[in-house]
Motif scaffolding. Sequence first.
Motif, PDB file in Angstrom:
ATOM      1  N   ALA A 246       0.838  -1.202   0.000  1.00 33.08           N
ATOM      2  CA  ALA A 246       0.000   0.000   0.000  1.00 33.08           C
ATOM      3  C   ALA A 246       0.872   1.251   0.000  1.00 33.08           C
ATOM      4  O   ALA A 246       0.591   2.220  -0.709  1.00 33.08           O
ATOM      5  CB  ALA A 246      -0.938  -0.004   1.204  1.00 33.08           C
ATOM      6  N   GLY A 247       1.927   1.222   0.786  1.00 34.65           N
ATOM      7  CA  GLY A 247       2.827   2.374   0.830  1.00 34.65           C
ATOM      8  C   GLY A 247       3.535   2.597  -0.494  1.00 34.65           C
ATOM      9  O   GLY A 247       3.627   3.721  -0.985  1.00 34.65           O
ATOM     10  N   LEU A 248       4.038   1.505  -1.084  1.00 39.48           N
ATOM     11  CA  LEU A 248       4.689   1.617  -2.391  1.00 39.48           C
ATOM     12  C   LEU A 248       3.692   2.099  -3.440  1.00 39.48           C
ATOM     13  O   LEU A 248       4.015   2.944  -4.280  1.00 39.48           O
ATOM     14  CB  LEU A 248       5.285   0.259  -2.788  1.00 39.48           C
ATOM     15  CG  LEU A 248       5.954   0.183  -4.161  1.00 39.48           C
ATOM     16  CD1 LEU A 248       7.105   1.181  -4.267  1.00 39.48           C
ATOM     17  CD2 LEU A 248       6.448  -1.242  -4.447  1.00 39.48           C
ATOM     18  N   GLY A 249       2.462   1.598  -3.359  1.00 40.07           N
ATOM     19  CA  GLY A 249       1.424   2.029  -4.301  1.00 40.07           C
ATOM     20  C   GLY A 249       1.115   3.510  -4.176  1.00 40.07           C
ATOM     21  O   GLY A 249       0.945   4.215  -5.183  1.00 40.07           O
TER      22      GLY A 249
ATOM     23  N   LEU B 165      -4.952   5.559 -11.513  1.00 38.69           N
ATOM     24  CA  LEU B 165      -3.794   5.602 -10.611  1.00 38.69           C
ATOM     25  C   LEU B 165      -3.691   4.314  -9.795  1.00 38.69           C
ATOM     26  O   LEU B 165      -2.581   3.841  -9.511  1.00 38.69           O
ATOM     27  CB  LEU B 165      -3.870   6.837  -9.709  1.00 38.69           C
ATOM     28  CG  LEU B 165      -3.654   8.158 -10.463  1.00 38.69           C
ATOM     29  CD1 LEU B 165      -4.011   9.353  -9.587  1.00 38.69           C
ATOM     30  CD2 LEU B 165      -2.217   8.281 -10.975  1.00 38.69           C
ATOM     31  N   ASP B 166      -4.827   3.734  -9.418  1.00 38.02           N
ATOM     32  CA  ASP B 166      -4.798   2.427  -8.752  1.00 38.02           C
ATOM     33  C   ASP B 166      -4.100   1.408  -9.647  1.00 38.02           C
ATOM     34  O   ASP B 166      -3.295   0.592  -9.186  1.00 38.02           O
ATOM     35  CB  ASP B 166      -6.229   1.935  -8.470  1.00 38.02           C
ATOM     36  CG  ASP B 166      -6.887   2.694  -7.324  1.00 38.02           C
ATOM     37  OD1 ASP B 166      -6.202   3.468  -6.638  1.00 38.02           O
ATOM     38  OD2 ASP B 166      -8.112   2.524  -7.132  1.00 38.02           O
ATOM     39  N   HIS B 167      -4.437   1.465 -10.934  1.00 35.81           N
ATOM     40  CA  HIS B 167      -3.850   0.530 -11.890  1.00 35.81           C
ATOM     41  C   HIS B 167      -2.340   0.742 -11.992  1.00 35.81           C
ATOM     42  O   HIS B 167      -1.563  -0.223 -11.976  1.00 35.81           O
ATOM     43  CB  HIS B 167      -4.524   0.724 -13.250  1.00 35.81           C
ATOM     44  CG  HIS B 167      -3.951  -0.125 -14.342  1.00 35.81           C
ATOM     45  ND1 HIS B 167      -4.115  -1.495 -14.383  1.00 35.81           N
ATOM     46  CD2 HIS B 167      -3.200   0.197 -15.421  1.00 35.81           C
ATOM     47  CE1 HIS B 167      -3.497  -1.972 -15.444  1.00 35.81           C
ATOM     48  NE2 HIS B 167      -2.923  -0.975 -16.094  1.00 35.81           N
ATOM     49  N   GLN B 168      -1.915   2.009 -12.082  1.00 33.16           N
ATOM     50  CA  GLN B 168      -0.479   2.301 -12.148  1.00 33.16           C
ATOM     51  C   GLN B 168       0.223   1.814 -10.883  1.00 33.16           C
ATOM     52  O   GLN B 168       1.328   1.265 -10.943  1.00 33.16           O
ATOM     53  CB  GLN B 168      -0.245   3.815 -12.307  1.00 33.16           C
ATOM     54  CG  GLN B 168      -0.796   4.400 -13.597  1.00 33.16           C
ATOM     55  CD  GLN B 168      -0.133   3.827 -14.837  1.00 33.16           C
ATOM     56  OE1 GLN B 168       1.030   3.452 -14.812  1.00 33.16           O
ATOM     57  NE2 GLN B 168      -0.893   3.725 -15.919  1.00 33.16           N
ATOM     58  N   ALA B 169      -0.416   2.032  -9.736  1.00 36.05           N
ATOM     59  CA  ALA B 169       0.169   1.603  -8.462  1.00 36.05           C
ATOM     60  C   ALA B 169       0.289   0.086  -8.436  1.00 36.05           C
ATOM     61  O   ALA B 169       1.340  -0.463  -8.082  1.00 36.05           O
ATOM     62  CB  ALA B 169      -0.687   2.108  -7.304  1.00 36.05           C
ATOM     63  N   GLY B 170      -0.768  -0.601  -8.828  1.00 38.85           N
ATOM     64  CA  GLY B 170      -0.777  -2.061  -8.811  1.00 38.85           C
ATOM     65  C   GLY B 170       0.301  -2.651  -9.714  1.00 38.85           C
ATOM     66  O   GLY B 170       0.980  -3.618  -9.353  1.00 38.85           O
ATOM     67  N   LYS B 171       0.464  -2.048 -10.884  1.00 37.68           N
ATOM     68  CA  LYS B 171       1.480  -2.533 -11.820  1.00 37.68           C
ATOM     69  C   LYS B 171       2.870  -2.445 -11.199  1.00 37.68           C
ATOM     70  O   LYS B 171       3.680  -3.369 -11.289  1.00 37.68           O
ATOM     71  CB  LYS B 171       1.458  -1.702 -13.118  1.00 37.68           C
ATOM     72  CG  LYS B 171       0.480  -2.195 -14.155  1.00 37.68           C
ATOM     73  CD  LYS B 171       0.849  -1.775 -15.580  1.00 37.68           C
ATOM     74  CE  LYS B 171       1.215  -0.316 -15.735  1.00 37.68           C
ATOM     75  NZ  LYS B 171       1.321   0.083 -17.158  1.00 37.68           N
ATOM     76  N   LEU B 172       3.170  -1.310 -10.562  1.00 37.36           N
ATOM     77  CA  LEU B 172       4.507  -1.158  -9.980  1.00 37.36           C
ATOM     78  C   LEU B 172       4.709  -2.119  -8.806  1.00 37.36           C
ATOM     79  O   LEU B 172       5.770  -2.740  -8.669  1.00 37.36           O
ATOM     80  CB  LEU B 172       4.770   0.279  -9.524  1.00 37.36           C
ATOM     81  CG  LEU B 172       6.232   0.443  -9.090  1.00 37.36           C
ATOM     82  CD1 LEU B 172       7.146   0.550 -10.297  1.00 37.36           C
ATOM     83  CD2 LEU B 172       6.426   1.613  -8.149  1.00 37.36           C
ATOM     84  N   VAL B 173       3.676  -2.217  -7.958  1.00 39.77           N
ATOM     85  CA  VAL B 173       3.786  -3.089  -6.786  1.00 39.77           C
ATOM     86  C   VAL B 173       4.095  -4.518  -7.216  1.00 39.77           C
ATOM     87  O   VAL B 173       4.847  -5.234  -6.540  1.00 39.77           O
ATOM     88  CB  VAL B 173       2.490  -3.016  -5.947  1.00 39.77           C
ATOM     89  CG1 VAL B 173       2.402  -4.154  -4.958  1.00 39.77           C
ATOM     90  CG2 VAL B 173       2.404  -1.656  -5.228  1.00 39.77           C
TER      91      VAL B 173
END
Lengths: 382, 382
Positions: free
Chosen positions: B227-230, B277-285
Motif C-alpha cells: 500500500a505504501g509503495l502504491g 492511478l490504482d492501476h499504475q500503483a498495482g502494476k509497480l507493486v
Amino acid sequence: MSVETDVVLYDAETAQTLDYAPDGILRHLRTGEYTFETGGVLPDVVLGFETWGTLNEDASNAVYIAHALTGDSHVARGLSTEPGWWDGFVGPGKTVDTDRYFVVSANMVGGCSGSTGPASLDPDGKPWGSRFPFTTIKDSVRLEARLADALGIKVWHTVLGGSMGGARVLEWAVEFPERVKNCVVVAATAESSAEQIAFAQAQSAAIRLDPDFAGGDYYANDNLPSAGLGLARRIAHITYRAEPELEVRFGRAAQEGEAPVGSANLNRGRYQVESYLDHQAGKLVGRFDANSYLVLTEALMSHDVGRGHGSVQTALARLSSVNFFVSAVDSDRLYWPEQSERLAKALPNPVEVRYITSPIGHDGFLTDIEQLGDALAEQIFS
Amino acid sequence: MSVETDVVLYDAETAQTLDYAPDGILRHLRTGEYTFETGGVLPDVVLGFETWGTLNEDASNAVYIAHALTGDSHVARGLSTEPGWWDGFVGPGKTVDTDRYFVVSANMVGGCSGSTGPASLDPDGKPWGSRFPFTTIKDSVRLEARLADALGIKVWHTVLGGSMGGARVLEWAVEFPERVKNCVVVAATAESSAEQIAFAQAQSAAIRLDPDFAGGDYYANDNLPSAGLGLARRIAHITYRAEPELEVRFGRAAQEGEAPVGSANLNRGRYQVESYLDHQAGKLVGRFDANSYLVLTEALMSHDVGRGHGSVQTALARLSSVNFFVSAVDSDRLYWPEQSERLAKALPNPVEVRYITSPIGHDGFLTDIEQLGDALAEQIFS
C-alpha cells in the motif's frame, strides 16, 4: 434589524445563549436535522460562525466569506486575541470594510472548527467517526442558507472566497441565484479537475494508510493518525506553492546540523525543504482532525456546480442576475489560470479574469489577496 | 575484440558462466567489494546488464543507455520474449541502431532488476533490507565504470538517458569526462531541485508509513508494504503526467459501475482518474521492491553533479571535450524545461535545448523520444 433578535446563538462551552454579537468571536447556530445531498442524515447540525460589523436596516450590506479546505471562520481578528487569516483584507477601513459591511463566515459542515463534523457526538454520546455522512459543497451552502435565514439575510451583497472557498461561493450563486448580488471567485473552478482529484486521492490514501486511522473510529484510542494527516498535508502543501519559490527559498540546502546525503545506511538527515514540509505537516496535525480532512477533501473532489443541472454550462448560464468577479493567481499550478479563464467564459455576462501576480503559487490567494483591492473597490464594494 | 573474452558473465539462476552475448538477455557481472560514496561497504556488488549488437575492433561504437527510477536494463527486446521500454528508439535500423552500435544498459545498484539491492542476500544469507548502504548517482556511475572496464570499453561513443537516466549519464560525464564522447541528457537536471526533493520525500514517507514496512526488514513477513509503495507510485505518477492530458482522458468521469460522489457514509466509489492511478500503483507493486524504491528515490534526491567539485558550474565547466545534447519535454512539470535551459547554459560549449512536443508531461521522454530521431542522427549518430 439587530442580529441578536433573530437567531438562537449560544456559547458552545457554557451552552448559554448570547445576547450580543462581538466581532470575530465564534458563535454557534443549531440548524436542526439535515439530509445531505447524497442521502446521509444528521439529527442536529450545528454551524460555528463569526460576524464583523452591523447588519443595516434593509439587510443589504451582508458579505459572506467562505474559507478554504483547512481554513475556518476566523477571517479577521475583531475582538478576539487571535489574528485572522485575512486581517489585511477584512476589517475596519480594509477592502472588505467592516465599518460598512456586515461580514459573516461559517465553518464548513464536516470540519473541526466549530461546526458539526466527524468528531462531534451522536445522540448517544459517541463520535460520528466513520459514520459521518458523505458531504458535498452543496451541503455546506444549503446549511449556510439556514444561517443566512437566521441572521435575517435574504440576499448577500457579496459572497467571496478563494480555493475551496471560491468553490463554495460559486455554488452559493448556483444554488440560490436570487440570494446573491455579487460573487467573487478567487483561484477556484466550476468543477474539480482530474488532476485535483488525483492529488486529493493521494491525500486521502495517506490518511487511510496510517495504522492509527482505525477505519476512522480512532477518537477513543491513544494514538491519532497524525503521520497520515501529516503526509496528506505535505502532498497538498507542495501543490499550494510554486516550483521557483521553493527553489529560491530552499534549493537543495541541508537543514542545519543534518546530512541529507546519508551515511552508511538508510537513516539520513533532511534537506531544508523537507524540514519546511515537516513543519507545515506538524502545524496542521496540531489543529485539524484527520476525519475532517478526509470529509472536506472528498467534498472538494465532488465539487461540480453542474451536478443536478445537466452541465456546468447550463448551471452557469442561468446566472445572468449575478455580478461575477473572477480572479486567478498567475503562478497557480493546482487551480491553473486556464481553469479560471474557462469559468469566466462559461458565465452569461462578459467577465475579465483579474490576476494576482505572485511567485508563490496557489497560496497567493491568501498572501496577496490585497492586490485585488482596487478592482474590488471599483466593481463590488463601490 | 569480443565481449566474451574480457568479462566474467554468468546466469544468475544457474550460476553458469555464459560464453555468448545474446541481445537483450539479462546477464550479470561480479564487480567485487565496493565502498559507497557516503561510506557504506558491500562485499560483492553484482550488476545485471544487457547488451545489443557487437563491439567493434577499436571499441569505438559503444553506447550506454541509463534507465530511469523504476526502469531497468531491458531497453529493447532483442532475443528475449519481452518488449523493451524503448523498442521504437533502440534496435536494428532505429535511431540508436544496434546494427551499427554496441548498446549496453545496466540495472542500477540498489534496484531490484538484477543488480545488488536491498533484497539481495548478505554473506549470511539474510536480505540487506534496512542495512543497505545509502546510494548516490555517483555510486551507480562508478560501478558502471567497472562494467565498462570488463566489457573492454575505454570510451563511450555516447551515454544517453532520460529523467533519472539523464541524471546518471550527466554524472558519467562529470565523473569520467575522458570516457564520454557524446552525452545525451533528456528531461533531467544537473541537481535535484527543492520541488523534486519535496515530492520525493512524500513518496518515501508513504512507504515508511505502511505498517508492513517494518523498518525495511519485511522480506520474511507475510505482508509486504504494497500500500505504501502504491501510494508512492500514485504521487509520482501524477507528477509524470500533465494536467491537460489527465483532463482530456478522464475529466471527472466516474469509473464504470462506481459512484464517486458517495452515499450515506465515507465509503464511496472512484473517479476514472483514481482507477487509473490504482492501476499504475498495482502494476509497480507487482514488479518492484519497496526498499529499492526508497534507495533509488533517495539517490535521486541526492543528485548534484556539483558535489565534490565546489559547484554545478565548476563541475560542468570542465567538460569542454564532451559533446552534449540536451532535451526537455515542453509540458514537463517535474523536470521543468527552464531547468534544462539552465543546464545547457552551464555547459562550456553552446548547446541548444531540443524540445519534445507532447501534451503528456514528463513521461513524454518515454513515449515521444522518437521526435529526437533526426536531431540525434545529425548531431550524435551521424
